[in-house]
Design an enzyme around this catalytic site. Structure first.
Site, PDB file in Angstrom:
ATOM      1  N   HIS A  67       0.940  -1.067   0.208  1.00 37.21           N
ATOM      2  CA  HIS A  67       0.094  -0.057   0.083  1.00 37.21           C
ATOM      3  C   HIS A  67       0.783   1.132  -0.208  1.00 37.21           C
ATOM      4  O   HIS A  67       2.207   1.003   0.209  1.00 37.21           O
ATOM      5  CB  HIS A  67      -0.821  -0.009   1.211  1.00 37.21           C
ATOM      6  CG  HIS A  67      -0.177   0.373   2.425  1.00 37.21           C
ATOM      7  ND1 HIS A  67       0.594  -0.442   2.955  1.00 37.21           N
ATOM      8  CD2 HIS A  67      -0.488   1.648   3.107  1.00 37.21           C
ATOM      9  CE1 HIS A  67       0.828   0.226   4.307  1.00 37.21           C
ATOM     10  NE2 HIS A  67       0.134   1.572   4.438  1.00 37.21           N
ATOM     11  N   ASP A  80      -0.545   0.172  10.629  1.00 42.41           N
ATOM     12  CA  ASP A  80      -0.045  -0.626   9.724  1.00 42.41           C
ATOM     13  C   ASP A  80       0.640  -1.832  10.637  1.00 42.41           C
ATOM     14  O   ASP A  80       0.333  -3.086  10.041  1.00 42.41           O
ATOM     15  CB  ASP A  80       1.216   0.098   8.866  1.00 42.41           C
ATOM     16  CG  ASP A  80       0.578   1.077   7.786  1.00 42.41           C
ATOM     17  OD1 ASP A  80      -0.456   0.888   7.510  1.00 42.41           O
ATOM     18  OD2 ASP A  80       1.397   1.940   7.348  1.00 42.41           O
ATOM     19  N   CYS A 125     -12.879   1.729  18.667  1.00 41.41           N
ATOM     20  CA  CYS A 125     -13.307   1.720  20.240  1.00 41.41           C
ATOM     21  C   CYS A 125     -13.259   0.214  20.646  1.00 41.41           C
ATOM     22  O   CYS A 125     -12.966   0.161  22.083  1.00 41.41           O
ATOM     23  CB  CYS A 125     -14.340   2.443  20.377  1.00 41.41           C
ATOM     24  SG  CYS A 125     -15.821   1.900  19.480  1.00 41.41           S
ATOM     25  N   HIS A 194     -20.585   3.444  20.100  1.00 39.54           N
ATOM     26  CA  HIS A 194     -19.361   3.547  20.575  1.00 39.54           C
ATOM     27  C   HIS A 194     -19.086   2.965  21.972  1.00 39.54           C
ATOM     28  O   HIS A 194     -20.263   2.925  22.806  1.00 39.54           O
ATOM     29  CB  HIS A 194     -19.148   5.173  20.561  1.00 39.54           C
ATOM     30  CG  HIS A 194     -17.880   5.543  21.056  1.00 39.54           C
ATOM     31  ND1 HIS A 194     -16.603   5.292  20.525  1.00 39.54           N
ATOM     32  CD2 HIS A 194     -17.475   6.212  22.468  1.00 39.54           C
ATOM     33  CE1 HIS A 194     -15.722   5.767  21.078  1.00 39.54           C
ATOM     34  NE2 HIS A 194     -15.921   6.511  22.301  1.00 39.54           N
ATOM     35  N   HIS A 205     -11.356   5.881  25.614  1.00 40.43           N
ATOM     36  CA  HIS A 205     -11.902   5.286  24.704  1.00 40.43           C
ATOM     37  C   HIS A 205     -11.374   5.939  23.511  1.00 40.43           C
ATOM     38  O   HIS A 205     -10.070   6.618  23.272  1.00 40.43           O
ATOM     39  CB  HIS A 205     -13.414   5.726  24.640  1.00 40.43           C
ATOM     40  CG  HIS A 205     -13.612   7.484  24.520  1.00 40.43           C
ATOM     41  ND1 HIS A 205     -14.649   8.251  24.036  1.00 40.43           N
ATOM     42  CD2 HIS A 205     -12.704   8.377  24.989  1.00 40.43           C
ATOM     43  CE1 HIS A 205     -14.415   9.490  24.271  1.00 40.43           C
ATOM     44  NE2 HIS A 205     -13.207   9.633  24.835  1.00 40.43           N
TER      45      HIS A 205
END
Length: 235
Positions: A67, A80, A125, A194, A205
């Site tokens: 990529h 990554d 999350c 969430h 979070h």
């Protein structure tokens, strides 16, 4: 044209989006197979189209992921590294402007709980909730196959059903929050979309397109909260 030249050409064509493709071994030859990036945040991450992966797999052996980094050096980002660790393939990275290449392979890397970049299905999350429970409690929470894009999830959030499957029970209105309780919230969307962890009057979070953080359990977050859950060994 060699596979690196084809991958670089694809990266230039996809700017300012990140390009993504697969390196195949077809009868002993390395061949670049371009894929589609389905990510809404395609300028900073990618979601490889699963249909393209299946097509590529039918043509030859998949030996690596390739990529581009259109605006940053060809060095593996934190997202990554996490993505690469989740699989078994090495990654090649190319910057279409400098034409420089980078390489990363699984090494056992684990991201910090705070300050990690957001990436759907990789560092989001629920990933943060799972990682916290693994590191702090030694508990391996279940995962599930996410929709390909976050937009699909936002149309039909599944956190309430997933909480029960992961051995969480809904707290009663008169029960006080304890450290490690999970808060399900509705953030700019439909339903409870969430998840956050309650810690000493604060929440740990990871909101979309932000770094993960621990911040006060503010009045706004309290208003967003639609469910408070506690992990039990045998739910």
């Amino acid at each position: 044209m060699a596979w690196k030249e084809k991958a670089l050409k694809h990266a230039k064509e996809e700017e300012p989006k990140e390009s993504v493709g697969l390196l195949l071994n077809i009868k002993g030859k390395k061949v670049y197979y371009p894929c589609r990036n389905l990510s809404t945040y395609s300028h900073q991450c990618f979601i490889l189209d699963p249909e393209d992966y299946v097509k590529a797999d039918s043509l030859g052996q998949i030996v690596s992921v390739i990529h581009s980094h259109p605006t940053t050096p060809a060095v593996a980002s934190e997202a990554d590294k996490v993505s690469c660790e989740a699989g078994s393939l090495p990654w090649h990275i190319v910057n279409p402007k400098t034409e420089q290449w980078g390489y990363y392979e699984p090494t056992g890397y684990k991201p910090a709980l705070k300050g990690r970049p957001w990436c759907w299905g990789i560092t989001d999350c629920y990933t943060l909730v799972r990682d916290w429970y693994r590191e702090e409690k030694g508990i391996e929470l279940i995962d599930w196959e996410r929709p390909v894009t976050p937009e699909e999830f936002l149309e039909k959030p599944v956190f309430e059903e997933a909480a029960e499957l992961a051995n969480f029970r809904l707290l009663k209105p008169d029960e006080r929050l304890e450290n490690g309780d999970v808060l399900l919230m509705s953030i700019m969307g439909k339903g409870l979309n969430h998840a956050a962890i309650f810690l000493n009057g604060e929440v740990l979070h990871h909101l979309a397109d932000r770094l993960s953080c621990q911040e006060p359990y503010s009045e706004w977050l309290l208003k967003c909260t639609g469910g408070k859950y506690r992990y039990v060994e045998n739910n």
